[in-house]
Write a protein that holds these residues in place. Structure first.
Motif, PDB file in Angstrom:
ATOM      1  N   THR A 114      -5.093   7.709  -3.139  1.00 31.86           N
ATOM      2  CA  THR A 114      -4.636   6.313  -3.123  1.00 31.86           C
ATOM      3  C   THR A 114      -5.779   5.379  -2.754  1.00 31.86           C
ATOM      4  O   THR A 114      -6.000   4.349  -3.404  1.00 31.86           O
ATOM      5  N   VAL A 115      -6.533   5.739  -1.726  1.00 27.91           N
ATOM      6  CA  VAL A 115      -7.669   4.907  -1.298  1.00 27.91           C
ATOM      7  C   VAL A 115      -8.717   4.849  -2.394  1.00 27.91           C
ATOM      8  O   VAL A 115      -9.265   3.777  -2.701  1.00 27.91           O
ATOM      9  N   ARG A 116      -9.018   5.986  -2.998  1.00 34.30           N
ATOM     10  CA  ARG A 116     -10.018   6.029  -4.071  1.00 34.30           C
ATOM     11  C   ARG A 116      -9.592   5.143  -5.242  1.00 34.30           C
ATOM     12  O   ARG A 116     -10.405   4.390  -5.801  1.00 34.30           O
TER      13      ARG A 116
ATOM     14  N   ILE B 118       0.840  -1.198   0.000  1.00 37.56           N
ATOM     15  CA  ILE B 118       0.000   0.000   0.000  1.00 37.56           C
ATOM     16  C   ILE B 118       0.879   1.254   0.000  1.00 37.56           C
ATOM     17  O   ILE B 118       0.597   2.227  -0.708  1.00 37.56           O
TER      18      ILE B 118
ATOM     19  N   TRP C 264      -7.443   2.539  -5.145  1.00 33.05           N
ATOM     20  CA  TRP C 264      -7.480   1.128  -4.755  1.00 33.05           C
ATOM     21  C   TRP C 264      -8.916   0.606  -4.703  1.00 33.05           C
ATOM     22  O   TRP C 264      -9.197  -0.515  -5.122  1.00 33.05           O
ATOM     23  N   MET C 265      -9.857   1.441  -4.202  1.00 29.32           N
ATOM     24  CA  MET C 265     -11.260   1.018  -4.170  1.00 29.32           C
ATOM     25  C   MET C 265     -11.770   0.728  -5.580  1.00 29.32           C
ATOM     26  O   MET C 265     -12.463  -0.272  -5.808  1.00 29.32           O
TER      27      MET C 265
ATOM     28  N   HIS D 169       0.963   4.097  -2.784  1.00 31.56           N
ATOM     29  CA  HIS D 169       0.785   5.508  -2.438  1.00 31.56           C
ATOM     30  C   HIS D 169       1.907   6.374  -3.012  1.00 31.56           C
ATOM     31  O   HIS D 169       1.656   7.478  -3.514  1.00 31.56           O
TER      32      HIS D 169
ATOM     33  N   TRP E  67      -3.238  10.555   0.253  1.00 35.23           N
ATOM     34  CA  TRP E  67      -3.766   9.264   0.703  1.00 35.23           C
ATOM     35  C   TRP E  67      -5.202   9.049   0.251  1.00 35.23           C
ATOM     36  O   TRP E  67      -5.600   7.928  -0.055  1.00 35.23           O
ATOM     37  N   THR E  68      -5.984  10.113   0.187  1.00 28.20           N
ATOM     38  CA  THR E  68      -7.366   9.976  -0.284  1.00 28.20           C
ATOM     39  C   THR E  68      -7.393   9.478  -1.720  1.00 28.20           C
ATOM     40  O   THR E  68      -8.189   8.604  -2.072  1.00 28.20           O
TER      41      THR E  68
END
Length: 199
Positions: A157-159, A137, A161-162, A141, A154-155
Motif C-alpha cells: 500500500t505504501v509503495r 488510507i 501510494w508513493m 489498503h 501495508w508495504t
C-alpha cells in the motif's frame, strides 16, 4: 462589513456562516493566487468581514489554513472513496480509477494538493486532519490487500501510494514536460504500471 451571519442548518440549529465564508474565501484565494495569498487579512477581506473576525473562529493562522486544507481533503475523499468502495468493480480497476482521480485532483487543484501535504505549515493547528486522511488510507489498503491477496500488505500500500503521489506531483507541476521532447509520456500507462507493480 458583516462579522456574524446566522442561518438555520438542517437540524434547526443556528449555523455560523461566517466560519464557512472564511474557509470558502481561503479556498478561493489559495486556488487563484497560491499558498502565499493565505494571509488572515486577505481571507477576511475576500470573505467580506472585518480583519479581526477570523480570530473568533480560528485563533491562529495555522488553524485557518488547516480548515482550508480540510476542505480539500473532504473534496478528495468525495472523489476517491466511492471508487474504492465499489465492490462491483475488480480491485485492479478500482486502483487504476482511484489513482487517476488522485492525479486529476492534483492537476486541477495544484495549490490545494500542495497545501494538504505541507505538514510543516499544518502541524500544531489542532485540526486533526488525520481523521480525514487515515480512513482514505485504510480504504486504499483494503483494495490493495484484495488485489494482492494479502491482508497484511501495508508495504504494498505504501509503495503504491508513493508511486501515485510522486506521479501526481510531477504531473501537477508539469515536471514531465521536458521529457516529452524525448519520449512519449502516457500518464494513464504509468498509472497502470504502478498498479501492476503492486500485484
Amino acid at each position: 462589513m458583516v462579522d456574524n451571519v446566522y442561518m438555520t442548518n438542517a437540524k434547526g440549529r443556528p449555523a455560523d456562516t461566517t466560519r464557512s465564508r472564511l474557509v470558502a474565501a481561503g479556498v478561493e484565494l489559495l486556488e487563484s493566487d497560491g499558498l502565499t495569498a493565505l494571509g488572515v487579512r486577505a481571507i477576511a477581506r475576500s470573505a467580506g468581514v472585518s480583519h479581526g473576525a477570523p480570530r473568533r473562529y480560528f485563533p491562529t493562522h495555522a488553524q485557518l489554513v488547516a480548515a482550508v486544507a480540510r476542505s480539500g481533503l473532504d473534496d478528495l475523499g468525495t472523489e476517491i472513496a466511492p471508487v474504492l468502495r465499489d465492490r462491483s468493480t475488480p480491485p485492479r480497476d478500482r486502483l487504476v480509477s482511484a489513482a487517476s482521480a488522485y492525479i486529476g485532483f492534483a492537476q486541477r487543484r495544484r495549490a490545494m494538493f500542495e497545501l494538504m501535504f505541507r505538514h510543516d505549515i499544518l502541524v500544531g493547528s489542532g485540526a486533526d486532519l488525520r481523521s480525514l486522511s487515515l480512513p482514505m488510507i485504510a480504504e486504499l489498503h483494503s483494495v490493495v490487500a484484495e488485489f494482492v491477496g494479502d491482508q497484511y500488505s501495508w508495504t504494498a500500500t505504501v509503495r503504491f501510494w508513493m508511486s501515485i503521489h510522486g506521479l501526481a506531483v510531477l504531473v501537477a507541476n508539469r515536471a514531465l514536460e521536458p521529457m516529452a521532447a524525448l519520449i512519449e509520456i502516457d500518464v494513464e500507462a504509468l498509472v497502470i504500471d504502478a498498479v501492476d507493480a503492486v500485484g
